[in-house]
Design a protein around this motif. Structure first.
Motif, PDB file in Angstrom:
ATOM      1  N   LEU A 120       8.263  30.659  31.468  1.00  0.00           N
ATOM      2  CA  LEU A 120       6.843  30.464  31.785  1.00  0.00           C
ATOM      3  C   LEU A 120       6.578  29.193  32.585  1.00  0.00           C
ATOM      4  CD1 LEU A 120       5.216  31.498  28.374  1.00  0.00           C
ATOM      5  CD2 LEU A 120       5.639  32.909  30.397  1.00  0.00           C
ATOM      6  N   PHE A 121       7.373  28.149  32.377  1.00  0.00           N
ATOM      7  CA  PHE A 121       7.119  26.891  33.078  1.00  0.00           C
ATOM      8  C   PHE A 121       7.922  26.761  34.366  1.00  0.00           C
ATOM      9  CE2 PHE A 121       8.714  22.523  33.777  1.00  0.00           C
ATOM     10  CZ  PHE A 121       7.541  21.955  34.234  1.00  0.00           C
ATOM     11  N   PHE A 122       9.200  27.103  34.353  1.00  0.00           N
ATOM     12  CA  PHE A 122      10.055  26.863  35.511  1.00  0.00           C
ATOM     13  C   PHE A 122       9.565  27.567  36.777  1.00  0.00           C
ATOM     14  CE2 PHE A 122      13.836  27.453  38.151  1.00  0.00           C
ATOM     15  CZ  PHE A 122      14.306  26.153  38.230  1.00  0.00           C
ATOM     16  N   PRO A 123       9.082  28.819  36.742  1.00  0.00           N
ATOM     17  CA  PRO A 123       8.627  29.455  37.996  1.00  0.00           C
ATOM     18  C   PRO A 123       7.303  28.907  38.529  1.00  0.00           C
ATOM     19  CG  PRO A 123       9.200  31.105  36.331  1.00  0.00           C
ATOM     20  CD  PRO A 123       9.093  29.793  35.628  1.00  0.00           C
ATOM     21  N   VAL A 124       6.527  28.205  37.703  1.00  0.00           N
ATOM     22  CA  VAL A 124       5.200  27.764  38.147  1.00  0.00           C
ATOM     23  C   VAL A 124       5.277  26.791  39.320  1.00  0.00           C
ATOM     24  CG1 VAL A 124       3.116  26.533  37.435  1.00  0.00           C
ATOM     25  CG2 VAL A 124       4.134  28.240  35.922  1.00  0.00           C
ATOM     26  N   PRO A 125       6.116  25.734  39.306  1.00  0.00           N
ATOM     27  CA  PRO A 125       6.190  24.859  40.485  1.00  0.00           C
ATOM     28  C   PRO A 125       6.614  25.582  41.753  1.00  0.00           C
ATOM     29  CG  PRO A 125       7.199  23.796  38.596  1.00  0.00           C
ATOM     30  CD  PRO A 125       6.940  25.212  38.208  1.00  0.00           C
ATOM     31  N   ILE A 126       7.481  26.586  41.631  1.00  0.00           N
ATOM     32  CA  ILE A 126       7.906  27.341  42.808  1.00  0.00           C
ATOM     33  C   ILE A 126       6.726  28.111  43.389  1.00  0.00           C
ATOM     34  CG2 ILE A 126       9.514  29.084  43.646  1.00  0.00           C
ATOM     35  CD1 ILE A 126      11.338  28.388  41.314  1.00  0.00           C
ATOM     36  N   ALA A 127       5.966  28.787  42.534  1.00  0.00           N
ATOM     37  CA  ALA A 127       4.805  29.542  43.004  1.00  0.00           C
ATOM     38  C   ALA A 127       3.752  28.621  43.621  1.00  0.00           C
ATOM     39  CB  ALA A 127       4.208  30.345  41.845  1.00  0.00           C
ATOM     40  N   LEU A 128       3.511  27.484  43.005  1.00  0.00           N
ATOM     41  CA  LEU A 128       2.531  26.540  43.553  1.00  0.00           C
ATOM     42  C   LEU A 128       2.999  25.979  44.891  1.00  0.00           C
ATOM     43  CD1 LEU A 128       1.464  24.575  40.339  1.00  0.00           C
ATOM     44  CD2 LEU A 128       0.139  26.293  41.585  1.00  0.00           C
ATOM     45  N   ALA A 129       4.281  25.700  45.027  1.00  0.00           N
ATOM     46  CA  ALA A 129       4.795  25.202  46.304  1.00  0.00           C
ATOM     47  C   ALA A 129       4.645  26.239  47.404  1.00  0.00           C
ATOM     48  CB  ALA A 129       6.261  24.791  46.146  1.00  0.00           C
ATOM     49  N   LEU A 130       4.932  27.495  47.092  1.00  0.00           N
ATOM     50  CA  LEU A 130       4.750  28.551  48.085  1.00  0.00           C
ATOM     51  C   LEU A 130       3.279  28.702  48.466  1.00  0.00           C
ATOM     52  CD1 LEU A 130       7.195  31.244  46.659  1.00  0.00           C
ATOM     53  CD2 LEU A 130       7.569  29.737  48.607  1.00  0.00           C
ATOM     54  N   LEU A 131       2.402  28.562  47.490  1.00  0.00           N
ATOM     55  CA  LEU A 131       0.970  28.673  47.769  1.00  0.00           C
ATOM     56  C   LEU A 131       0.488  27.522  48.649  1.00  0.00           C
ATOM     57  CD1 LEU A 131      -1.730  30.100  47.260  1.00  0.00           C
ATOM     58  CD2 LEU A 131      -1.971  28.709  45.200  1.00  0.00           C
ATOM     59  N   LEU A 132       0.892  26.302  48.319  1.00  0.00           N
ATOM     60  CA  LEU A 132       0.481  25.156  49.123  1.00  0.00           C
ATOM     61  C   LEU A 132       1.088  25.209  50.515  1.00  0.00           C
ATOM     62  CD1 LEU A 132       0.694  22.207  46.563  1.00  0.00           C
ATOM     63  CD2 LEU A 132      -1.353  23.291  47.472  1.00  0.00           C
ATOM     64  N   ASN A 133       2.303  25.702  50.633  1.00  0.00           N
ATOM     65  CA  ASN A 133       2.947  25.784  51.941  1.00  0.00           C
ATOM     66  C   ASN A 133       2.247  26.775  52.857  1.00  0.00           C
ATOM     67  OD1 ASN A 133       5.331  24.954  53.601  1.00  0.00           O
ATOM     68  ND2 ASN A 133       5.739  27.157  53.534  1.00  0.00           N
TER      69      ASN A 133
END
Length: 350
Positions: A134-147
């Motif tokens: 639940l936690f580890f994929p969240v930074p990846i998704a947020l980075a893709l969204l911000l990018n």
């Protein structure tokens, strides 16, 4: 005659190009460009000379790293001497470390026969699994969204808001959750004002593991975005243009260009996260231990603290910490092996 004269002339030119050396001395090898600062074809210095040259060349960097290395030795390697407490009947007030009698594996026997230790292990693994999924994929998704945001100003504002909670202490984070999700929190008061029954998630043992995971997401997910955004900034933009020219949409560009660029970073952070899996937040859980009870919140770190610091059984506590360290090392090696099998470098090369 002509051929003989030409051969003699060539032999004289070769002999004049070769420098004389003393009898018994090894032949001098040539150094490539940049090795020892010499020109191509220059004599390569001995290995000892190369080492001294590199030390002189990098002396500024070595001096800069010296304080960090000293702190690492002082606070990481020197305390390893006290792991011998796990094999002793340790009393810091009477006998001390060196004079404490050896007990062999008695502390480990007491540790493994304690049901609280196994309960702490189950809770630790459960919280670790939830945080990995639940936690580890969240930074990846947020980075893709911000990018994907086109406006640099909007991206900077959103990124600042996301990683601001990282600088909050756990006391402040838990206080915020208490004011929102506690029995007297904002949400419960709004529900009661509209005729509904309130709730208190902060003292509910059944949702505690999900609660600590949500707290971790809110506090540290934004900080983890920085690492993935740094990896995305190194992606060649020509790849996106080539994919768009071939008719790839936004999702296909993300799947075939962005995610492969992030894969080495994801593998490295996943290996590090697995190695730190048995450390699930000592301060965070200790602050909430009394609210939900040790049955739902006890993990390895709080167990070691409770047995060693609170009850003074230092030998059993040291044995528990040593068992945790060994299992963490095994997890790092296994995760790094999996990364090698998937074609990634991991923490270290093969």
């Amino acid at each position: 005659m002509v051929r003989g004269a030409a051969g003699e002339e060539r032999q004289r030119s070769v002999s004049s190009a070769v420098r004389p050396r003393t009898p018994g001395a090894p032949p001098e090898a040539t150094a490539p460009d940049g090795d020892g600062g010499g020109r191509p074809g220059a004599p390569r210095p001995a290995p000892a000379s190369r080492r001294w040259y590199r030390l002189r060349r990098d002396r500024s960097l070595l001096l800069m790293a010296l304080p960090a290395v000293g702190l690492l030795v002082l606070f990481v390697y020197v305390p390893l001497i006290w792991t011998t407490v796990a094999f002793k009947d340790y009393d810091p007030y009477l006998s001390g470390l060196w004079d404490s009698p050896w007990t062999g594996g008695e502390n480990f026997s007491l540790l493994l026969s304690d049901s609280r230790f196994w309960d702490a292990g189950v809770n630790t693994l459960a919280i670790t699994f939830l945080q990995l999924t639940l936690f580890f994929p969240v930074p990846i998704a947020l980075a893709l969204l911000l990018n994907s945001l086109m406006s640099e100003r909007v991206r900077a504002v959103v990124q600042s808001v996301l990683y601001l909670p990282h600088f909050f202490s756990w006391v402040l984070v838990i206080t915020v959750f208490q004011q929102m999700l506690g029995g007297a929190g904002l949400i419960s008061q709004l529900l009661r004002a509209r005729g509904y029954e309130g709730f208190d998630l902060m003292t509910d043992p059944g949702v505690f593991k999900f609660l600590v995971t949500a707290q971790l997401v809110w506090k540290d997910a934004g900080w983890g975005v920085i690492v993935f955004l740094a990896a995305l900034s190194a992606v060649n933009q020509d790849l996106y243009e080539a994919a768009a020219a071939d008719g790839a949409g936004r999702w296909r560009r993300m799947w075939h260009v962005t995610l492969p660029a992030l894969r080495p970073v994801i593998a490295l952070l996943l290996v590090l996260r697995v190695g730190d899996a048995l450390t699930v937040g000592f301060e965070q859980i200790l602050l909430q231990r009394d609210a939900v009870g040790p049955g739902a919140s006890e993990v390895f770190d709080t167990y070691v603290w409770w047995v060693g610091i609170a009850n003074g059984d230092y030998g059993v506590a040291a044995a528990g910490g040593l068992v945790k360290g060994v299992f963490s090392l095994v997890l790092v090696l296994l995760a790094n092996k999996v990364a090698h099998l998937l074609g990634e470098q991991g923490v270290y090369r093969k």
